[in-house]
Design a protein around this motif. Structure first.
Motif, PDB file in Angstrom:
ATOM      1  N   LEU A 145     -48.377 -32.684 -35.047  1.00 18.80           N
ATOM      2  CA  LEU A 145     -49.361 -32.090 -35.871  1.00 18.80           C
ATOM      3  C   LEU A 145     -50.019 -30.829 -35.348  1.00 18.80           C
ATOM      4  O   LEU A 145     -50.671 -30.148 -36.264  1.00 18.80           O
ATOM      5  CB  LEU A 145     -50.562 -33.309 -35.620  1.00 18.80           C
ATOM      6  CG  LEU A 145     -50.318 -34.438 -36.559  1.00 18.80           C
ATOM      7  CD1 LEU A 145     -51.368 -35.641 -36.431  1.00 18.80           C
ATOM      8  CD2 LEU A 145     -50.218 -34.312 -37.984  1.00 18.80           C
ATOM      9  N   ASP A 146     -49.759 -30.648 -34.403  1.00 20.08           N
ATOM     10  CA  ASP A 146     -50.290 -29.301 -33.627  1.00 20.08           C
ATOM     11  C   ASP A 146     -49.440 -28.276 -33.602  1.00 20.08           C
ATOM     12  O   ASP A 146     -49.584 -27.221 -32.800  1.00 20.08           O
ATOM     13  CB  ASP A 146     -50.604 -29.848 -32.102  1.00 20.08           C
ATOM     14  CG  ASP A 146     -51.743 -30.599 -31.734  1.00 20.08           C
ATOM     15  OD1 ASP A 146     -52.818 -30.816 -32.604  1.00 20.08           O
ATOM     16  OD2 ASP A 146     -51.467 -31.520 -30.852  1.00 20.08           O
ATOM     17  N   GLY A 147     -48.159 -28.397 -34.427  1.00 20.08           N
ATOM     18  CA  GLY A 147     -47.416 -27.431 -34.649  1.00 20.08           C
ATOM     19  C   GLY A 147     -46.217 -27.062 -33.614  1.00 20.08           C
ATOM     20  O   GLY A 147     -45.651 -26.087 -33.482  1.00 20.08           O
ATOM     21  N   SER A 148     -46.017 -28.294 -32.719  1.00 17.13           N
ATOM     22  CA  SER A 148     -44.817 -28.175 -31.633  1.00 17.13           C
ATOM     23  C   SER A 148     -43.676 -27.874 -32.384  1.00 17.13           C
ATOM     24  O   SER A 148     -43.313 -28.507 -33.294  1.00 17.13           O
ATOM     25  CB  SER A 148     -44.702 -29.291 -30.957  1.00 17.13           C
ATOM     26  OG  SER A 148     -46.128 -29.607 -30.298  1.00 17.13           O
ATOM     27  N   PRO A 149     -42.592 -27.002 -31.758  1.00 17.58           N
ATOM     28  CA  PRO A 149     -41.410 -26.790 -32.413  1.00 17.58           C
ATOM     29  C   PRO A 149     -40.575 -28.105 -32.739  1.00 17.58           C
ATOM     30  O   PRO A 149     -40.664 -29.043 -31.924  1.00 17.58           O
ATOM     31  CB  PRO A 149     -40.819 -25.881 -31.520  1.00 17.58           C
ATOM     32  CG  PRO A 149     -41.578 -26.197 -30.052  1.00 17.58           C
ATOM     33  CD  PRO A 149     -42.786 -26.565 -30.404  1.00 17.58           C
ATOM     34  N   HIS A 150     -39.617 -27.885 -33.707  1.00 14.28           N
ATOM     35  CA  HIS A 150     -38.689 -29.064 -33.889  1.00 14.28           C
ATOM     36  C   HIS A 150     -37.461 -28.531 -34.569  1.00 14.28           C
ATOM     37  O   HIS A 150     -37.525 -27.448 -35.257  1.00 14.28           O
ATOM     38  CB  HIS A 150     -39.207 -30.302 -34.813  1.00 14.28           C
ATOM     39  CG  HIS A 150     -39.925 -29.624 -36.124  1.00 14.28           C
ATOM     40  ND1 HIS A 150     -39.284 -29.003 -37.274  1.00 14.28           N
ATOM     41  CD2 HIS A 150     -41.284 -29.295 -36.418  1.00 14.28           C
ATOM     42  CE1 HIS A 150     -39.951 -28.668 -38.039  1.00 14.28           C
ATOM     43  NE2 HIS A 150     -41.082 -28.570 -37.745  1.00 14.28           N
ATOM     44  N   GLU A 151     -36.351 -29.093 -34.462  1.00  9.30           N
ATOM     45  CA  GLU A 151     -35.071 -29.042 -34.932  1.00  9.30           C
ATOM     46  C   GLU A 151     -35.094 -29.284 -36.574  1.00  9.30           C
ATOM     47  O   GLU A 151     -35.145 -30.725 -36.656  1.00  9.30           O
ATOM     48  CB  GLU A 151     -34.128 -29.220 -34.088  1.00  9.30           C
ATOM     49  CG  GLU A 151     -34.184 -28.753 -32.763  1.00  9.30           C
ATOM     50  CD  GLU A 151     -32.926 -28.948 -31.896  1.00  9.30           C
ATOM     51  OE1 GLU A 151     -32.051 -29.858 -32.271  1.00  9.30           O
ATOM     52  OE2 GLU A 151     -32.911 -28.467 -30.706  1.00  9.30           O
ATOM     53  N   SER A 152     -34.303 -28.539 -37.325  1.00 14.06           N
ATOM     54  CA  SER A 152     -33.997 -29.346 -38.587  1.00 14.06           C
ATOM     55  C   SER A 152     -32.512 -29.969 -38.606  1.00 14.06           C
ATOM     56  O   SER A 152     -31.975 -29.664 -37.392  1.00 14.06           O
ATOM     57  CB  SER A 152     -34.097 -28.006 -39.600  1.00 14.06           C
ATOM     58  OG  SER A 152     -32.651 -27.260 -39.240  1.00 14.06           O
ATOM     59  N   GLN A 153     -32.410 -30.708 -39.477  1.00 13.64           N
ATOM     60  CA  GLN A 153     -31.060 -31.565 -39.505  1.00 13.64           C
ATOM     61  C   GLN A 153     -30.583 -31.703 -40.634  1.00 13.64           C
ATOM     62  O   GLN A 153     -31.062 -31.263 -41.911  1.00 13.64           O
ATOM     63  CB  GLN A 153     -31.430 -32.948 -39.388  1.00 13.64           C
ATOM     64  CG  GLN A 153     -32.294 -33.368 -38.041  1.00 13.64           C
ATOM     65  CD  GLN A 153     -32.591 -34.770 -37.999  1.00 13.64           C
ATOM     66  OE1 GLN A 153     -31.830 -35.703 -38.064  1.00 13.64           O
ATOM     67  NE2 GLN A 153     -33.925 -35.114 -37.615  1.00 13.64           N
ATOM     68  N   GLN A 154     -29.079 -31.713 -40.839  1.00 15.56           N
ATOM     69  CA  GLN A 154     -28.352 -31.947 -42.115  1.00 15.56           C
ATOM     70  C   GLN A 154     -28.132 -33.245 -42.115  1.00 15.56           C
ATOM     71  O   GLN A 154     -27.589 -33.925 -41.395  1.00 15.56           O
ATOM     72  CB  GLN A 154     -27.055 -30.991 -41.657  1.00 15.56           C
ATOM     73  CG  GLN A 154     -27.236 -29.323 -41.727  1.00 15.56           C
ATOM     74  CD  GLN A 154     -27.472 -29.016 -43.296  1.00 15.56           C
ATOM     75  OE1 GLN A 154     -27.167 -29.507 -43.925  1.00 15.56           O
ATOM     76  NE2 GLN A 154     -28.310 -27.741 -42.813  1.00 15.56           N
ATOM     77  N   ILE A 155     -28.529 -33.788 -43.323  1.00 18.21           N
ATOM     78  CA  ILE A 155     -28.214 -35.181 -43.565  1.00 18.21           C
ATOM     79  C   ILE A 155     -27.764 -35.500 -45.026  1.00 18.21           C
ATOM     80  O   ILE A 155     -28.184 -34.743 -46.070  1.00 18.21           O
ATOM     81  CB  ILE A 155     -29.722 -36.043 -43.464  1.00 18.21           C
ATOM     82  CG1 ILE A 155     -30.706 -35.516 -44.359  1.00 18.21           C
ATOM     83  CG2 ILE A 155     -29.877 -35.934 -42.078  1.00 18.21           C
ATOM     84  CD1 ILE A 155     -32.142 -36.270 -44.522  1.00 18.21           C
ATOM     85  N   ALA A 156     -26.973 -36.494 -45.276  1.00 16.96           N
ATOM     86  CA  ALA A 156     -26.400 -36.824 -46.849  1.00 16.96           C
ATOM     87  C   ALA A 156     -27.435 -37.774 -47.252  1.00 16.96           C
ATOM     88  O   ALA A 156     -28.281 -38.289 -46.393  1.00 16.96           O
ATOM     89  CB  ALA A 156     -25.052 -37.255 -46.394  1.00 16.96           C
ATOM     90  N   GLN A 157     -27.123 -38.184 -48.446  1.00 17.94           N
ATOM     91  CA  GLN A 157     -28.154 -38.986 -49.178  1.00 17.94           C
ATOM     92  C   GLN A 157     -28.240 -40.465 -48.528  1.00 17.94           C
ATOM     93  O   GLN A 157     -29.205 -40.857 -48.501  1.00 17.94           O
ATOM     94  CB  GLN A 157     -27.934 -38.865 -50.718  1.00 17.94           C
ATOM     95  CG  GLN A 157     -28.887 -39.768 -51.566  1.00 17.94           C
ATOM     96  CD  GLN A 157     -28.144 -39.776 -53.110  1.00 17.94           C
ATOM     97  OE1 GLN A 157     -27.190 -39.980 -53.210  1.00 17.94           O
ATOM     98  NE2 GLN A 157     -29.284 -39.333 -53.930  1.00 17.94           N
ATOM     99  N   GLY A 158     -26.824 -40.775 -48.493  1.00 13.85           N
ATOM    100  CA  GLY A 158     -26.866 -42.093 -47.896  1.00 13.85           C
ATOM    101  C   GLY A 158     -27.615 -42.423 -46.462  1.00 13.85           C
ATOM    102  O   GLY A 158     -27.685 -43.700 -46.099  1.00 13.85           O
ATOM    103  N   THR A 159     -27.822 -41.430 -45.776  1.00  9.55           N
ATOM    104  CA  THR A 159     -28.365 -41.653 -44.420  1.00  9.55           C
ATOM    105  C   THR A 159     -29.969 -41.604 -44.480  1.00  9.55           C
ATOM    106  O   THR A 159     -30.641 -41.691 -43.344  1.00  9.55           O
ATOM    107  CB  THR A 159     -27.826 -40.579 -43.303  1.00  9.55           C
ATOM    108  OG1 THR A 159     -28.570 -39.393 -43.816  1.00  9.55           O
ATOM    109  CG2 THR A 159     -26.131 -40.506 -43.469  1.00  9.55           C
ATOM    110  N   LEU A 160     -30.662 -41.466 -45.591  1.00  7.37           N
ATOM    111  CA  LEU A 160     -32.182 -41.049 -45.578  1.00  7.37           C
ATOM    112  C   LEU A 160     -32.797 -42.655 -45.394  1.00  7.37           C
ATOM    113  O   LEU A 160     -32.305 -43.654 -45.871  1.00  7.37           O
ATOM    114  CB  LEU A 160     -32.506 -40.801 -47.026  1.00  7.37           C
ATOM    115  CG  LEU A 160     -32.105 -39.275 -47.182  1.00  7.37           C
ATOM    116  CD1 LEU A 160     -32.677 -38.882 -48.909  1.00  7.37           C
ATOM    117  CD2 LEU A 160     -32.943 -38.307 -46.240  1.00  7.37           C
TER     118      LEU A 160
END
Length: 402
Positions: free
Chosen positions: A385-400
């Motif tokens: 919420l305070d804008g701490s960094p985070h990493e993006s992920q690659q995900i396929a539909q079945g893993t949502l």
């Protein structure tokens, strides 16, 4: 190319760039030894592949396409509005074909010599956690729009705090929200929202915070101290409405022009607005109920019963079990009503109580064995919420996850 009128069930369209690339991808693999004719379209209602392509391919050509695809996808399962593309040689032989199965999967068929080879190509979402915030000037929807976000985020946010806040009446100007939410991207374009990871709603001096936690034994949204936000009763059976008449022992009836008790709350909303069960329970009656018009009564645990009156539609039957938040009917103006609204009433041990003042107990707390995992997840979620960094992920539909 044949004119559109000759294509029967095939509807030709000019597709957006991201869908055009989806359809043209297999064509790039075709060795171009002769001019190709490209056709793009969408599946029309009541259409089979044979009817969609009958102006372009012979029955034998359609048969070959279906047979080549069968090991990976059954082309009998076409969905209305889904895009497809076809590349034909001068002699009308299929050079390539593609069909968008869904947002992530594409059937691709390409000619390799005298044969057609089929495969289903699956793309991945790029999942990013992003933050949004805004002050409320008129409504939650307006604030979400001011933050550059879509209405769905407002609906998801209201769902999280539905047990503590009546978004119909309790938000005030200069209240505010902050949210860290999963966003799913395809080819660099926003596709849809995932889960809200953490959220904050400021109502005057009251600050509500929520974090998502998916443990082994429990899952859902919790306050930072581990208290579940889910409670026995929703604050309102309508997501968004306004109170047009409150709980009163002496109200001038708008139709009868008599002073009489109004032992419920009238929630104004457009006709057809979904009405939700405010808690788990069993339907004790569903049908015409005199002045209430079409009405539903639901019996809950602890001697509580709720009534939903003036409905335009009833979606449950007597004896049916319903879950909290499940749609059971729709707002209407049947019975004694001057306009579309929901007459929402509640009794406890047979006595009417004001449903807006119902103090509902929370759900079961986080088990002792998961409290350390919750604390770690909470700290990480609130930091976002305070804008701490985070990493993006690659995900396929079945893993949502939901």
């Amino acid at each position: 190319m044949k004119p559109v009128s000759a294509l029967g069930a095939l509807t030709l369209i000019l597709l957006p760039t991201h869908l055009t690339s989806l359809i043209e991808a297999p064509f790039a693999r075709v060795a171009v030894r002769e001019p190709l004719r490209f056709i793009r379209g969408t599946v029309a209602p009541n259409t089979s592949l044979a009817t969609a392509l009958r102006a372009l391919l012979s029955p034998a050509g359609v048969h070959d396409l279906v047979q080549a695809s069968r090991p990976v996808y059954d082309l009998a399962r076409l969905s209305i509005g889904h895009p497809f593309g076809l590349a034909l040689g001068q002699n009308g032989v299929v050079a390539a074909f593609s069909y968008g199965i869904d947002g992530l999967r594409t059937l691709k068929v390409t000619r390799r010599g005298s044969d057609l080879a089929a495969e289903v190509v699956t793309r991945s979402y790029d999942l990013r956690i992003e933050t949004a915030s805004a002050r409320i000037r008129s409504s939650l929807f307006g604030a979400v729009s001011d933050a550059g976000e879509q209405d769905q985020l407002a609906i998801d946010l209201a769902d999280i705090f539905a047990w503590d806040v009546d978004f119909n009446t309790e938000l005030q100007k200069d209240d505010s929200f902050r949210v860290a939410v999963e966003k799913l991207y395809l080819d660099g374009r926003f596709s849809r929202y995932g889960r809200i990871v953490s959220a904050e709603l400021v109502r005057g001096s009251r600050v509500l915070r929520a974090v998502r936690f998916d443990g082994t034994a429990t899952a859902g949204y919790f306050a930072p101290d581990g208290t579940p936000l889910r409670k026995a009763f929703l604050r309102s059976p309508l997501k968004f409405s306004r109170i047009t008449s409150g709980f009163s022992t002496a109200r001038l009836h708008p139709i009868l022009h008599q002073v009489r008790a109004h032992l419920g709350v009238d929630l104004g909303a457009p006709e057809g607005t979904p009405v939700m069960a405010s808690s788990d329970g069993v339907v004790t009656s569903a049908g015409w109920a005199g002045d209430y018009g079409n009405a539903i009564r639901v019996r809950h645990a602890g001697g509580v019963e709720t009534l939903y009156g003036h409905l335009s539609r009833i979606g449950v039957r007597q004896g049916e079990r319903v879950k909290q938040g499940e749609p059971i009917g729709a707002v209407g103006m049947t019975g004694l009503a001057t306009g579309p609204h929901l007459d929402y009433r509640m009794t406890r041990n047979g006595a009417f109580v004001n449903p807006m003042r119902m103090v509902a107990p929370p759900a079961a707390p986080i088990p002792a064995g998961e409290r350390a995992a919750f604390a770690a997840a909470r700290d990480q979620a609130l930091a976002l919420l305070d804008g701490s960094p985070h990493e993006s992920q690659q995900i396929a539909q079945g893993t949502l996850r939901p």
